[in-house]
Design an enzyme around this catalytic site. Structure first.
Site, PDB file in Angstrom:
ATOM      1  N   CYS A  74      34.978  41.113  46.217  1.00 24.66           N
ATOM      2  CA  CYS A  74      35.430  41.773  44.949  1.00 24.66           C
ATOM      3  C   CYS A  74      36.612  41.104  44.647  1.00 24.66           C
ATOM      4  O   CYS A  74      37.189  41.267  43.334  1.00 24.66           O
ATOM      5  CB  CYS A  74      35.450  43.148  45.125  1.00 24.66           C
ATOM      6  SG  CYS A  74      34.045  44.020  45.223  1.00 24.66           S
TER       7      CYS A  74
ATOM      8  N   HIS B  39      32.518  46.141  36.659  1.00 28.05           N
ATOM      9  CA  HIS B  39      33.217  45.495  37.677  1.00 28.05           C
ATOM     10  C   HIS B  39      32.338  44.435  37.909  1.00 28.05           C
ATOM     11  O   HIS B  39      31.454  44.292  38.771  1.00 28.05           O
ATOM     12  CB  HIS B  39      33.085  46.407  39.050  1.00 28.05           C
ATOM     13  CG  HIS B  39      33.490  45.659  40.367  1.00 28.05           C
ATOM     14  ND1 HIS B  39      34.425  44.523  40.253  1.00 28.05           N
ATOM     15  CD2 HIS B  39      33.412  45.976  41.620  1.00 28.05           C
ATOM     16  CE1 HIS B  39      34.565  44.171  41.643  1.00 28.05           C
ATOM     17  NE2 HIS B  39      34.008  45.081  42.453  1.00 28.05           N
TER      18      HIS B  39
ATOM     19  N   CYS C 149      40.008  46.702  46.526  1.00 26.29           N
ATOM     20  CA  CYS C 149      39.425  46.698  47.664  1.00 26.29           C
ATOM     21  C   CYS C 149      38.310  45.555  47.682  1.00 26.29           C
ATOM     22  O   CYS C 149      37.709  45.188  46.719  1.00 26.29           O
ATOM     23  CB  CYS C 149      38.604  48.085  48.169  1.00 26.29           C
ATOM     24  SG  CYS C 149      37.508  48.730  46.783  1.00 26.29           S
TER      25      CYS C 149
END
Length: 383
Positions: A89, A339, A369
């Protein structure tokens, strides 16, 4: 050590899953922000030293070094290289770090950092599920070393997010109220045209289509948990979406050579690891590590962008740092804005820069994260 400066930052709107951007090829979506960035700045296209793009699940249209493909699909010079980064991510935040490090080392002067992800076409974890026909049920199956160290415990973002909610005593209602606020802030930002300078309309989409102005606590309460007996639902999770974002990062020499005006300076960059089974807690120690390295305190930070992978992640970070919730994701986070995995880091950085400019803040901190129990932290100083 040389300084790295941010000269420009832009992004596409976030297209909801199966939405307006769904049919757009990743090379064209990423190529659009590259083309726009080059067009907006007085640097000859052949003078760019590199293009560093984040991307996850690099299969299908995302395969074959998508950074290079985006540049070429945009019709830009063959001589400019590109490289694709996968730090899960945090991929495009890491792209920003690699670009800044190239500038700071003096080996390059003009680098674009960004990312692209088309999650409608390539759903999350596609690269992992593609390995199933080969006999692997996940990336860790078959590794004797991994099993000896971590046993058979599930390596899952959902398990980790639920574990965080339980550990920090975050009720479902608390997380749903947080999620509702994320949507409220995003909708307000759109209505107040806060994103107007950072979002470039493309492929028929002129504004983020992921925020849900009509959502309510009642609607959230009606959703089934993601796991039996758990408190997590889709409402308190980040949205999958399609998007791209890019930043122009240059040296002081490049500023003078091309007559550019810097908008921010990279004040700090770092990355830290944490327990991979907890996976999503790393922003907490990573933030402490960054503050210790810089000598700054949370009170010195004017705005924070932390990726809302799940509401529990952001709420645990807020509980541990004691930072002002009003200045954390002030324009909404990934629960509302989506996201897009490999593009999220650059999207957050773009939004952070514009928020500092809007409010007159000096320091902005970004963290997120990442799979494997990792977290990048970047601190920028508005100039």
């Amino acid at each position: 050590m040389k300084q790295a400066y941010i000269v420009d930052a832009l992004r596409t709107p976030t297209g909801r899953r199966k939405g307006t951007l769904a049919p757009v090829h990743a090379a064209d979506l990423g190529g659009f922000v590259l083309q726009e960035l080059v067009k907006r700045n007085a640097i000859p296209a052949e003078d760019y030293d590199d293009v560093v793009f984040g991307c996850v699940d690099t299969i299908g249209p995302l395969a074959g070094n998508i950074a290079r493909t985006c540049w070429l699909a945009a019709g830009l010079p063959l001589t400019v290289p590109g490289v694709t980064v996968d730090r899960q991510c945090g991929s495009s935040q890491q792209a920003v770090h690699f670009a800044a490090q190239a500038i700071m080392s003096g080996t390059q002067d003009v680098v674009i950092a960004g990312g692209v992800q088309t999650m409608t076409q390539i759903p999350i974890s596609s690269a992992m599920t593609a390995a199933v026909p080969l006999g692997f049920t996940d990336p860790f199956s078959g590794s004797k070393g991994w099993r000896a160290r971590f046993g058979d415990a599930p390596v899952s973002q959902f398990d980790a997010a639920q574990r965080i909610a339980d550990h920090w005593n975050l009720s479902r209602e608390t997380m749903e109220r947080y999620a509702l606020e994320s949507h409220r802030r995003a909708v307000a930002a759109i209505e107040e045209k806060r994103f107007e300078l950072e979002v470039v309309p493309c492929f028929g989409l002129s504004r983020d289509e992921t925020p849900r102005p009509d959502t309510t606590l009642e609607k959230m309460a009606s959703l089934e948990p993601l796991m039996p007996g758990g408190s997590l639902t889709a409402a308190v999770s980040s949205q999958t979406c399609d998007a791209a974002a890019a930043l122009l990062i240059v040296s002081e020499d490049a500023l003078k050579r091309y007559g550019l005006t810097p908008r921010a300076r990279i004040h700090h960059l770092s990355v830290l690891g944490d327990d991979p089974l907890w996976m999503l807690t790393a922003p907490i120690p990573a933030t402490r590590h960054a503050l210790k390295k810089t000598g700054l305190a949370m009170k010195d930070i004017d705005a924070v962008e932390i990726n809302e992978a799940f509401a529990s992640v952001a709420l645990a970070w807020l509980a541990e740092t004691g930072y002002d919730a009003a200045r954390t994701n002030p324009n909404g986070g990934a629960i509302a804005l989506g996201h897009p995995l490999g593009a999220t880091g650059a999207r957050l950085m773009t939004t952070l820069l514009h928020e500092l400019e809007r409010t007159g803040g000096r320091y902005g901190l970004q963290t997120m994260c990442e799979g494997g129990g990792l977290a990048n932290v970047t601190i920028i100083e508005r100039l």
